[in-house]
Every structure is written in structure tokens, then in C-alpha cells.
Design a protein around this motif. Structure first.
Motif, mmCIF file in Angstrom:
data_model
loop_
_atom_site.group_PDB
_atom_site.id
_atom_site.type_symbol
_atom_site.label_atom_id
_atom_site.label_comp_id
_atom_site.label_asym_id
_atom_site.label_seq_id
_atom_site.Cartn_x
_atom_site.Cartn_y
_atom_site.Cartn_z
ATOM 1 N N TYR A 245 26.923 46.247 14.700
ATOM 2 C CA TYR A 245 26.601 45.714 16.018
ATOM 3 C C TYR A 245 25.168 46.061 16.366
ATOM 4 C CZ TYR A 245 26.825 50.524 17.616
ATOM 5 O OH TYR A 245 26.567 51.858 17.758
ATOM 6 N N ASN A 246 24.639 45.402 17.367
ATOM 7 C CA ASN A 246 23.412 45.865 18.014
ATOM 8 C C ASN A 246 23.479 45.466 19.477
ATOM 9 O OD1 ASN A 246 22.779 43.174 18.017
ATOM 10 N ND2 ASN A 246 21.170 43.319 16.484
ATOM 11 N N LYS A 247 22.332 45.445 20.149
ATOM 12 C CA LYS A 247 22.370 45.211 21.596
ATOM 13 C C LYS A 247 22.950 43.846 21.942
ATOM 14 C CE LYS A 247 18.820 48.281 23.263
ATOM 15 N NZ LYS A 247 17.383 48.412 23.472
ATOM 16 N N GLN A 248 22.848 42.901 20.981
ATOM 17 C CA GLN A 248 23.363 41.558 21.265
ATOM 18 C C GLN A 248 24.860 41.432 21.000
ATOM 19 O OE1 GLN A 248 20.565 39.671 18.717
ATOM 20 N NE2 GLN A 248 19.075 40.843 19.884
ATOM 21 N N GLY A 249 25.484 42.494 20.587
ATOM 22 C CA GLY A 249 26.922 42.439 20.384
ATOM 23 C C GLY A 249 27.320 42.715 18.946
ATOM 24 N N TYR A 276 37.253 36.487 19.167
ATOM 25 C CA TYR A 276 37.778 36.337 20.530
ATOM 26 C C TYR A 276 37.107 37.300 21.508
ATOM 27 C CZ TYR A 276 40.637 40.483 19.577
ATOM 28 O OH TYR A 276 41.056 41.752 19.263
ATOM 29 N N ILE A 277 36.503 38.385 20.977
ATOM 30 C CA ILE A 277 35.891 39.331 21.924
ATOM 31 C C ILE A 277 34.658 38.733 22.592
ATOM 32 C CG2 ILE A 277 36.752 41.293 20.573
ATOM 33 C CD1 ILE A 277 33.904 41.889 19.773
ATOM 34 N N ASN A 278 34.106 37.642 22.013
ATOM 35 C CA ASN A 278 32.955 36.983 22.628
ATOM 36 C C ASN A 278 33.361 35.726 23.399
ATOM 37 O OD1 ASN A 278 31.249 38.853 21.490
ATOM 38 N ND2 ASN A 278 30.945 37.647 19.646
ATOM 39 N N SER A 279 34.662 35.512 23.547
ATOM 40 C CA SER A 279 35.111 34.281 24.198
ATOM 41 C C SER A 279 34.693 34.248 25.666
ATOM 42 C CB SER A 279 36.634 34.211 24.088
ATOM 43 O OG SER A 279 37.108 33.218 24.951
ATOM 44 N N ASP A 280 34.291 33.062 26.134
ATOM 45 C CA ASP A 280 33.911 32.986 27.552
ATOM 46 C C ASP A 280 35.130 32.801 28.456
ATOM 47 O OD1 ASP A 280 34.452 30.513 26.694
ATOM 48 O OD2 ASP A 280 32.541 29.583 27.271
ATOM 49 N N LYS A 281 36.320 32.741 27.854
ATOM 50 C CA LYS A 281 37.535 32.642 28.679
ATOM 51 C C LYS A 281 38.010 34.022 29.139
ATOM 52 C CE LYS A 281 39.516 28.371 26.958
ATOM 53 N NZ LYS A 281 39.086 28.195 25.540
ATOM 54 N N ARG A 282 37.391 35.074 28.600
ATOM 55 C CA ARG A 282 37.895 36.416 28.902
ATOM 56 C C ARG A 282 37.831 36.744 30.391
ATOM 57 N NH1 ARG A 282 35.530 41.170 25.323
ATOM 58 N NH2 ARG A 282 36.271 42.342 27.131
ATOM 59 N N LEU A 283 38.824 37.480 30.881
ATOM 60 C CA LEU A 283 38.806 37.915 32.271
ATOM 61 C C LEU A 283 37.677 38.920 32.447
ATOM 62 C CD1 LEU A 283 42.615 38.620 32.743
ATOM 63 C CD2 LEU A 283 41.360 36.598 33.448
ATOM 64 N N ASN A 284 36.957 38.831 33.576
ATOM 65 C CA ASN A 284 35.862 39.783 33.769
ATOM 66 C C ASN A 284 35.722 40.296 35.196
ATOM 67 O OD1 ASN A 284 34.890 37.530 34.938
ATOM 68 N ND2 ASN A 284 33.126 37.276 33.587
ATOM 69 N N THR A 285 36.758 40.124 36.019
ATOM 70 C CA THR A 285 36.722 40.702 37.370
ATOM 71 C C THR A 285 38.083 41.294 37.701
ATOM 72 O OG1 THR A 285 36.167 38.391 37.844
ATOM 73 C CG2 THR A 285 35.413 40.038 39.431
ATOM 74 N N ALA A 286 38.031 42.461 38.293
ATOM 75 C CA ALA A 286 39.265 43.025 38.840
ATOM 76 C C ALA A 286 39.467 42.388 40.206
ATOM 77 C CB ALA A 286 39.125 44.529 38.976
ATOM 78 N N ARG A 287 40.650 41.843 40.459
ATOM 79 C CA ARG A 287 40.830 41.140 41.734
ATOM 80 C C ARG A 287 42.257 41.287 42.258
ATOM 81 N NH1 ARG A 287 40.067 34.935 39.523
ATOM 82 N NH2 ARG A 287 41.667 35.051 37.926
ATOM 83 N N ILE A 288 42.369 41.094 43.583
ATOM 84 C CA ILE A 288 43.648 41.261 44.262
ATOM 85 C C ILE A 288 43.993 39.940 44.935
ATOM 86 C CG2 ILE A 288 44.766 42.390 46.217
ATOM 87 C CD1 ILE A 288 43.266 44.869 45.583
ATOM 88 N N ARG A 289 45.272 39.590 44.903
ATOM 89 C CA ARG A 289 45.672 38.351 45.565
ATOM 90 C C ARG A 289 45.801 38.575 47.067
ATOM 91 N NH1 ARG A 289 47.534 33.716 44.102
ATOM 92 N NH2 ARG A 289 47.912 34.262 41.934
ATOM 93 N N ARG A 290 45.128 37.693 47.829
ATOM 94 C CA ARG A 290 45.279 37.727 49.293
ATOM 95 C C ARG A 290 45.796 36.354 49.686
ATOM 96 N NH1 ARG A 290 44.753 42.686 50.063
ATOM 97 N NH2 ARG A 290 42.741 43.731 49.998
#
Lengths: 529, 190
Positions: A245-249, A276-290
Motif C-alpha cells: 500500500y501507499n498513501k493512495q491506498g 471491494y474495499i475501494n467501492s464507492d458504495k461503501r457506507l461512510n457516515t454514522a447516522r441515526i433515524r429520525r
């Protein structure tokens, strides 16, 4: 343990190995191409030739024999004396290197092997700076020989490692030497490509830049890469890997020597299946349902929120699903957290993906059907915590029957794993916390959604199918907006300070024996390849 | 030339050439009892294929691989090692001219040049009517009768340029007086 004398120094070595292996083990830098400890010996590269002391045929007096002997084919004998540090040996190495470079196109600037190429290393260390070749060099186009591999015949030194690998380890025999003399090259039968599930290994095996991985071609120069010791999450075998790896992944994955598990090889799934670790579908926010919408929530607030939510639920109707994709440390911390807030909570062994059947290759390499790395570890942790426990199918059934009010469900699988039936059953849980890599059918039912980090972004340990606990290192930082699971669970369980997997294993080793027996495979000798 | 790529993973149907007949397969099978492994029958099998088709086509190599239970690449390995096996169609008669020392001293070069002119082809080529192919070989093991050449399996010794017309016009120029040994052709009865 026979003792032999190499270059005047006494060396103790394992019985039954070759002199070359003994010398490499003892730290000698002996040039070699065709020798590989995992393959049959052919002694064809003539680079490891050495001088050996033998009794004179008439006088029986020991003296240096006039001929040179291949070190890879000579087994060690008690009291034998050999030397590499002599003019005769160096002269041979120099001449053999000149032969190897006769047809070499010197295209190092565009060759992906440059920097880790043994033609470069050996010609610098043992060869000559100039070539006396004045005739035209043979020039060949490169050959497309399989879905992952390219073959550059003019860089090839004909060590036949790749041929022996396909014959002995993979058992498919796609590669052969064709033609003869100076036209000799390695090829496949036209229309019968190199397509076995271990084909990526021939690229690792190639000591020069002849076999190139299409996946890594023209991506990075190897001296720009760092490496991390990791364990493949592709199956339950727990093959050890290097993550480059390097800084770009992450750029590629190579096999890491592990005599007890995968030896020198890994499956193509482990080598190429990490994208798959570079997939743009990956979840990236912790969120709560309101209500009907989501609200992003800071990582520092999450532990408090989760603690409150679970504390408010009925402790008998609380469950935590420990995924076999989690490391042992993470599973331990989550189990600890759920038992803190609900002492009678149920611990569930997460979904175990199984694809087809185990596949065994001729020399014993196995690709497991169980596509998760840590079922053994999670089961041991659940057994250690005791109390209520069940497996995933029972959990789904119980959830469908309305037994659970609050649950912490961990996923982390590279493929979709929640079926509609699962989602329908699990949706009956009121306080549903989902900790996963990708969006799933559960999303519309969850109260709190937490993104998980991939295996390259975490540190920890996996217990493989044979019960070996093997640690893995973090290679890259988690995706933006994601927190490494270990650290998050550490805070969730109320542990002080930073999470460090190694320190953590030491601290809980007294409670669960598994954490005390860490299997760290030995490194290969420095000059072996 | 590594900027060019050859695709080896696929092969055009017309390049595969003809396959083995059922009779040839049966003949190959009769060689199995002679050897400890099926693989050892590789050379007889290739000779049978070459006798039937005229050369070792890719499809024939694949058929042999299937019969001998080895990967097809292993058959190609053997075929490309021996210069006696042809991987492309050849003429009905193959003229092999010796290019080694004794023959060359006795005028082998002139014989080769005259043959090229008479047949109108270069080395490794076949006449348009498919009658003759021309190749050279390092030594035909008749150094005492140089210059020599072979037409199929018949060796012509002490060939002179003026003899060539006579040899080429003789329809029996490839007939050998002594038949091939039984050991090669007829399978042993066990």
C-alpha cells in the motif's frame, strides 16, 4: 542436526535439506533462480554452483573437487565442507549472469518487476556491467496467457518455476516450454489459457519480470510501496498475506510465507478479491433515524447514544450478532459491552457464508468453502461469555417470532448477505443497530447505522479453521467518515485509552486462553525468494 | 517488441486443423500396454498423427492429450522440441538437405541452391502444387557419401547438381527398399 562448513564457518542445519537452503537459512546471499523450497529441484539455472571438498580418487585425501556442484541439488551431509567464496564460483556466477542477459531487452524503466527483480539484483551483485553480445537480440511480443497474467518471453530466464507450480501445486499443467535452443520459451497451448484458482502465484514465483499480473501492471513502482503483514479474510483458511500500500491506498496483495497454513501460496480470491474495499458504495457516515429521515451523528456521541438505547430495552430481549468477519478483539469488546448494558443479553454467532465445497489441490493446498475468516474466534468468545447464545438462523427465527426488542447486528461481508426473509424477520426488532460495510435490505428498518472498516483498515486477529490465532496489521487509514472498529468498540465498552490489538490481547490473555497463543509465522530467510 | 501483444488464450477454429480419426485413436491405444505409463506413448502417437494428417495439427495434439491423459501443453512441448514433427501442413515429399561440414565441402551448398531454383521455393516452404517441401538439417549421418539429401525417409547419397532433375522426376524417389521395422509399426501382442 548435521553440521556443515560453509566458507570456513560451521553451520548447524536441519537434516535432509539442500546445501543451498542451509546457506540461505544461515544468511548467505546465494544467487538462485530455479530453486524454490516448495517445488521440485531441477538444478537448471546453474547460478548456485559451489565448490565441495571430496576425497581424491587415488590418495583418498580430501581436497576441493575440480568440478562445481549445484548447491540446490546437493543434500547436506554431516561434516561436509563447501565454499561459495572462491574465484571459481564467482567466475561461474559472472558467466551465467552474462548468458541470462544475452537476450534481455533492458526495459527496466517500463517493467513492473523493476525494484524487486532478481535479474537486476544478481547482475549488480554477481554479474558484469557489460555484455560482449554483438549479435541481434531475439525480440518477442508479449503474450496474453490468462485472465490475470501476461508473459514477456524476452525477460524470461527459463527457471521453469511457473511450469512446476502449475504441475505440482495447482495440478493443471497449463504452462510448458516450447521450441528449443535459443528459441526456447514458456507458453500455453493456444486456446487453453492459464485458468486455475491459484494462477496469481506464478507472478509471485517469477524471479524476473516475465510473468506480470494484469491487475498490478503499470499501477505503481514497487519502491513506492509499504507492506503490512495481514491475514486474508477471503476464506476460513487464514492465509497470511502482504498488503502492498501507499498513501493512495492498497495496490496489491501477495502471499506471505506461513509453513503451517498456506506455505508460499494464496488463492486468487485472496489476491484479487480485495477490490471491494475501494467501492464507492461503501457506507461512510454514522447516522441515526429520525422519523423518515437520517441524521448524521458524530463518532464521539455514538457510544453514549447506544448505551442509552440498549439500557432502555428489556435485557432479556436484547441480542448482539457477532459477525465472523470481526476480529477476535472486536467480538470480545462488543460482547463485553452488550453484557454490561444487558447482563442477560443473547450472543449470536453471525451469518457464515458458505460457497460450494472445500477445494483441495494435489499437494494439499485448500480453498475453503467458508468465506469468512473468524468463525472459530467468535464461537470461542461466545462460549467464554456463556449465558444465552444461538446461531444466526435461530436468531432470525426468534426475531421473526418477536423475541427481541433490541439488537446490535454486525455484518462486514464483501457480498450481499441479508435476504428478504432475513430482513422481514429482523425488521420486527424495534431498536436495531446495523454495523456494516455496504447498504443492505436492513437499512429501512435500522435505528442506528454505523459504517465498518475493511480488513486493510483494521488491526486485530483471526482464528482460522484449524484454531490458529493469527494477528494482522493495519495497512491504510479508514475511509473518510469511518472509524476503525477496534477503536470504536474499545470506547463503546468503556475501556480507557487507545486501542492497540497487541496490548489488548496481552490484557485479556489471562481470561481467555486463545489470546495467549498467538501464531506468528516465521519470516523467510532474507535472501530466499 | 513487448509493446505488441499476442492473444494466446483464444484460437481461431480454422487454425486447429484436422483431428484424429477413430482408427488412429485405436492404433494409439494399442501402444499403451508396451509402456509403464500412457504418457510414454507420446512419440508413437505423434508419429501416427503425422502419418495420418501429414503434420501434427493443434486438434490432433489436443486429441492425443486426451488419450494420454496429459495437458495439451505437454504434447505441444514434445512436438516443438523435435524438428521431425511438423506443426503446419507440409508437401507430399519433404526434401531435407544436409548443411553440415562434410556435405558442404562436397558441394551441398550448390545442391541446395539448385533445388531452391528448380522448386522455386525457399527453405521451410512448400511448392504451390503441394508436392515438395524443402528444409535443411544439421547432419543426415551419411558423411562418407556427401553431399546427401533425404526425400521423406529415403536418403540420396553423393548427389550432384546434374542428378537433381533425374531424382526429382522419378516418382519413386522416396521409396525405401527396406521396409520400416516391425517394432515401430506393428503393436506387440500380449
Amino acid at each position: 542436526m548435521p553440521k556443515i562448513i560453509i566458507d570456513g564457518k560451521e553451520v548447524e542445519c536441519r537434516a535432509g535439506i539442500s546445501v543451498l537452503q542451509a546457506a540461505l537459512d544461515a544468511g548467505w546471499n546465494i544467487p538462485h533462480y530455479c530453486y524454490h523450497p516448495g517445488l521440485k529441484v531441477v538444478a537448471s539455472c546453474r547460478l548456485c554452483l559451489m565448490e565441495m571438498k571430496m576425497p581424491h580418487p587415488q590418495t583418498r585425501e580430501p581436497g576441493w573437487a575440480p568440478k562445481l556442484f549445484p548447491a540446490c541439488q546437493t543434500p547436506v551431509r554431516k561434516g561436509m565442507e563447501v565454499r561459495f567464496d572462491s574465484d571459481k564460483v564467482r567466475e561461474n556466477q559472472k558467466h551465467v549472469m552474462e548468458y541470462y542477459l544475452l537476450d534481455h531487452p533492458l526495459d527496466c524503466p517500463v517493467c513492473d518487476k523493476a525494484g524487486e527483480c532478481h535479474l537486476q539484483d544478481y547482475s549488480e551483485q554477481f554479474g558484469n556491467a557489460t555484455s560482449r553480445m554483438v549479435e541481434d537480440k531475439h525480440k518477442n511480443p508479449k503474450k496474453d496467457i490468462g485472465s490475470h497474467t501476461l508473459m514477456y518471453s524476452d525477460r524470461c530466464v527459463l527457471c521453469t518455476r511457473c511450469i512446476r507450480f502449475c504441475d505440482e501445486i495447482a495440478g493443471t499443467g497449463e504452462l510448458r516450454k516450447v521450441n528449443r535452443g535459443s528459441r526456447n520459451e514458456i507458453d500455453i497451448f493456444p486456446g487453453e489459457p492459464l485458468e486455475n484458482e491459484l494462477q496469481g502465484n506464478v507472478v509471485d514465483l517469477c524471479p524476473v519480470g516475465s510473468l506480470i499480473s494484469k491487475d498490478f501492471q503499470y499501477k505503481q513502482r514497487v519502491w513506492m510501496l509499504n507492506t503490512a503483514r495481514s491475514v486474508s479474510p477471503a476464506d476460513s483458511r487464514g492465509s497470511t498475506i502482504w498488503i502492498d500500500y501507499n498513501k493512495q491506498g492498497v495496490h496489491r496483495i501477495r502471499s506471505r510465507y506461513n509453513p503451517q497454513v498456506n506455505e508460499w501460496w494464496i488463492s486468487d480470491e485472496a489476491r484479487f478479491g480485495w477490490k471491494y474495499i475501494n467501492s464507492d458504495k461503501r457506507l461512510n457516515t454514522a447516522r441515526i433515524r429520525r422519523g423518515v429521515s437520517w441524521e448524521a451523528v458524530g463518532w464521539e456521541e455514538l457510544p453514549g447514544i447506544l448505551r442509552d438505547r440498549f439500557a432502555s430495552a428489556d435485557e432479556n430481549a436484547t441480542a448482539a450478532v457477532l459477525s465472523p468477519m470481526m476480529s477476535c478483539e472486536e467480538a470480545w469488546l462488543l460482547a463485553k459491552f452488550i453484557r454490561q448494558v444487558a447482563p442477560r443479553a443473547t450472543l449470536v454467532r453471525g451469518y457464515v457464508p458458505i460457497e460450494g465445497e472445500d477445494k483441495t489441490f494435489p499437494k494439499g493446498f485448500v480453498i475453503k468453502a467458508e468465506k469468512c475468516p473468524n468463525r472459530g474466534g467468535v464461537e470461542q468468545i461466545i462460549a467464554h461469555f456463556g449465558g444465552n447464545s444461538m446461531d444466526f438462523d435461530e436468531f432470525v427465527k426468534a426475531a421473526g417470532a418477536g423475541r427481541f426488542k433490541a439488537a446490535y447486528v454486525v455484518g462486514g461481508y464483501p457480498k450481499e448477505w441479508i435476504t428478504e426473509a432475513h430482513a422481514r424477520a429482523i425488521s420486527k426488532i424495534e431498536i436495531l443497530v446495523a454495523h456494516d460495510l455496504f447498504p443492505s435490505l436492513l437499512d429501512q428498518h435500522v435505528a442506528v447505522q454505523i459504517p465498518t472498516a475493511s480488513f486493510a483498515e483494521r488491526e486485530g486477529s483471526f482464528v482460522n479453521c484449524d484454531g490458529l490465532l493469527q494477528p494482522f496489521e493495519r495497512a491504510i487509514s479508514p475511509l473518510e467518515g469511518v472509524k476503525a472498529d477496534g477503536q470504536f468498540f474499545h470506547e463503546l465498552a468503556g475501556e480507557p485509552g487507545l486501542f492497540r490489538a497487541e496490548k489488548f490481547r496481552v490484557s485479556v490473555a489471562g481470561e481467555l486462553e486463545m489470546f495467549a497463543k498467538v501464531h506468528v509465522p516465521p519470516d523467510e530467510p532474507k535472501y530466499a525468494h | 517488441m513487448s509493446w505488441e501483444t499476442i492473444d494466446r488464450t483464444t484460437v481461431a477454429e480454422e487454425k486447429l486443423g484436422p483431428g484424429l480419426s477413430a482408427a488412429a485413436r485405436e492404433k494409439i491405444r494399442t501402444f499403451f500396454p508396451r509402456y509403464p505409463s500412457k504418457r510414454a506413448a507420446m512419440l508413437p502417437a505423434l508419429h501416427i498423427a503425422q502419418d495420418e494428417i501429414g503434420y501434427c495439427s493443434l486438434r490432433a495434439m489436443r486429441d492425443i492429450a486426451e488419450l494420454l491423459e496429459v495437458p495439451p501443453s505437454a504434447v505441444m512441448d514434445v512436438v516443438t522440441f523435435y524438428t521431425q514433427f511438423w506443426t503446419h501442413p507440409r508437401g507430399k515429399k519433404v526434401i531435407t538437405v544436409c548443411r553440415s561440414l562434410s556435405c558442404e565441402l562436397m558441394g551441398g551448398k550448390e545442391v541446395l541452391a539448385a533445388l531452391k531454383e528448380k522448386l522455386g521455393i525457399d527453405e521451410h516452404q512448400t511448392t504451390p502444387d503441394g508436392k515438395y517441401s524443402l528444409v535443411t538439417e544439421e547432419c543426415l549421418a551419411s558423411c562418407d557419401h556427401g553431399p546427401c539429401m533425404q526425400i521423406n525417409e529415403k536418403t540420396h547419397k553423393c548427389v550432384r547438381v546434374e542428378d537433381l532433375d533425374r531424382i526429382l522426376s522419378d516418382p519413386d524417389n522416396d521409396k525405401i527398399s527396406m521396409p520400416r521395422s516391425d517394432i515401430f509399426d506393428a503393436p506387440q501382442k500380449t
